[in-house]
Design a protein around this motif. Structure first.
Motif, PDB file in Angstrom:
ATOM      1  N   ARG A 191       7.929  -3.743 -10.026  1.00 51.27           N
ATOM      2  CA  ARG A 191       7.965  -5.176  -9.689  1.00 51.27           C
ATOM      3  C   ARG A 191       8.928  -5.413  -8.518  1.00 51.27           C
ATOM      4  N   GLN A 192      10.074  -4.763  -8.516  1.00 48.25           N
ATOM      5  CA  GLN A 192      11.057  -4.926  -7.440  1.00 48.25           C
ATOM      6  C   GLN A 192      10.494  -4.462  -6.102  1.00 48.25           C
ATOM      7  N   HIS A 193       9.685  -3.429  -6.126  1.00 47.33           N
ATOM      8  CA  HIS A 193       9.109  -2.894  -4.891  1.00 47.33           C
ATOM      9  C   HIS A 193       7.833  -3.615  -4.472  1.00 47.33           C
ATOM     10  N   ASP A 249       1.006 -10.178  -7.980  1.00 49.28           N
ATOM     11  CA  ASP A 249       0.985 -10.929  -9.237  1.00 49.28           C
ATOM     12  C   ASP A 249       1.096  -9.986 -10.437  1.00 49.28           C
ATOM     13  N   GLU A 250       1.350 -10.573 -11.600  1.00 45.57           N
ATOM     14  CA  GLU A 250       1.552  -9.784 -12.823  1.00 45.57           C
ATOM     15  C   GLU A 250       0.298  -8.985 -13.191  1.00 45.57           C
ATOM     16  N   GLU A 272       0.827  -1.204   0.000  1.00 45.68           N
ATOM     17  CA  GLU A 272       0.000   0.000   0.000  1.00 45.68           C
ATOM     18  C   GLU A 272       0.864   1.258   0.000  1.00 45.68           C
ATOM     19  N   SER A 273       1.962   1.252   0.733  1.00 41.65           N
ATOM     20  CA  SER A 273       2.812   2.446   0.751  1.00 41.65           C
ATOM     21  C   SER A 273       3.568   2.615  -0.571  1.00 41.65           C
ATOM     22  N   VAL A 274       3.894   1.516  -1.259  1.00 37.77           N
ATOM     23  CA  VAL A 274       4.512   1.626  -2.585  1.00 37.77           C
ATOM     24  C   VAL A 274       3.528   2.279  -3.551  1.00 37.77           C
TER      25      VAL A 274
END
Length: 183
Positions: free
Chosen positions: A136-138, A143-144, A77-79
């Motif tokens: 994606r790293q974060h 899922d995709e 959520e923070s990302v």
């Protein structure tokens, strides 16, 4: 990097970002930068090579900025919140290194090139894939499908903020992304 080469790249990027790559010629880049044509051709074989250099320059600036904005996020959520707050700041011209906001330089350039297979079109695609990979790293546990949604919302917010002058676009997308995250 050579100072004159850097000056040419920065000048061209500012002009291209403001008015588009097809509206700005080499002679204008030279006139604004104060650099001789001979010097330009020592560094770049032509306009396409200069455009690629501006894309690479902006790519580095944008990815460093976004990575820094996402770096403190400790939950999904923070990302997501950090991403859309960063976009909101950009749309409002509060990000010095990305000012002024004229939409996405990569979207605009790809649209003007009209050839996704060209080296310039491919660079624009590669930039979007780098941004996706950063997200994606974060968000390693997502899922995709969620990463796709986040990228679609991000791109839509950028286009809406520019084309529709909707400075609330990032905030609107944030609420949608948070809803999707919590379902």
């Amino acid at each position: 990097m050579n100072d004159k080469k850097q000056q040419l790249i920065i000048t061209a990027l500012n002009l291209f970002n403001e008015r588009g790559i097809n509206s700005v010629g080499i002679n204008e880049v030279l006139a604004v930068s104060g650099i001789a044509k001979r010097t330009l051709y020592l560094h770049f074989s032509g306009k396409d090579e200069l455009i690629l250099a501006t894309l690479a320059w902006r790519d580095g600036i944008f990815l460093r900025w976004l990575a820094e904005r996402l770096s403190g996020a400790s939950s999904a959520e923070s990302v997501v919140s950090s991403l859309f707050q960063a976009l909101d700041d950009w749309f409002r011209n509060e990000v010095q290194e990305l000012r002024p906001f004229n939409g996405c330089f990569f979207i605009n350039t790809a649209a003007e090139m009209r050839s996704p297979a060209s080296p310039i079109g491919q660079y624009c695609h590669d930039h979007k894939m780098k941004v996706r990979e950063l997200l994606r790293q974060h968000l390693p546990d997502m899922d995709e499908e969620f990463i796709d949604l986040l990228c679609f919302l991000k791109e839509g917010a950028i286009v809406s903020a520019y084309v529709n002058q909707d400075k609330e676009a990032a905030k609107k997308c944030l609420s949608l992304a948070i809803k999707a995250l919590n379902h």
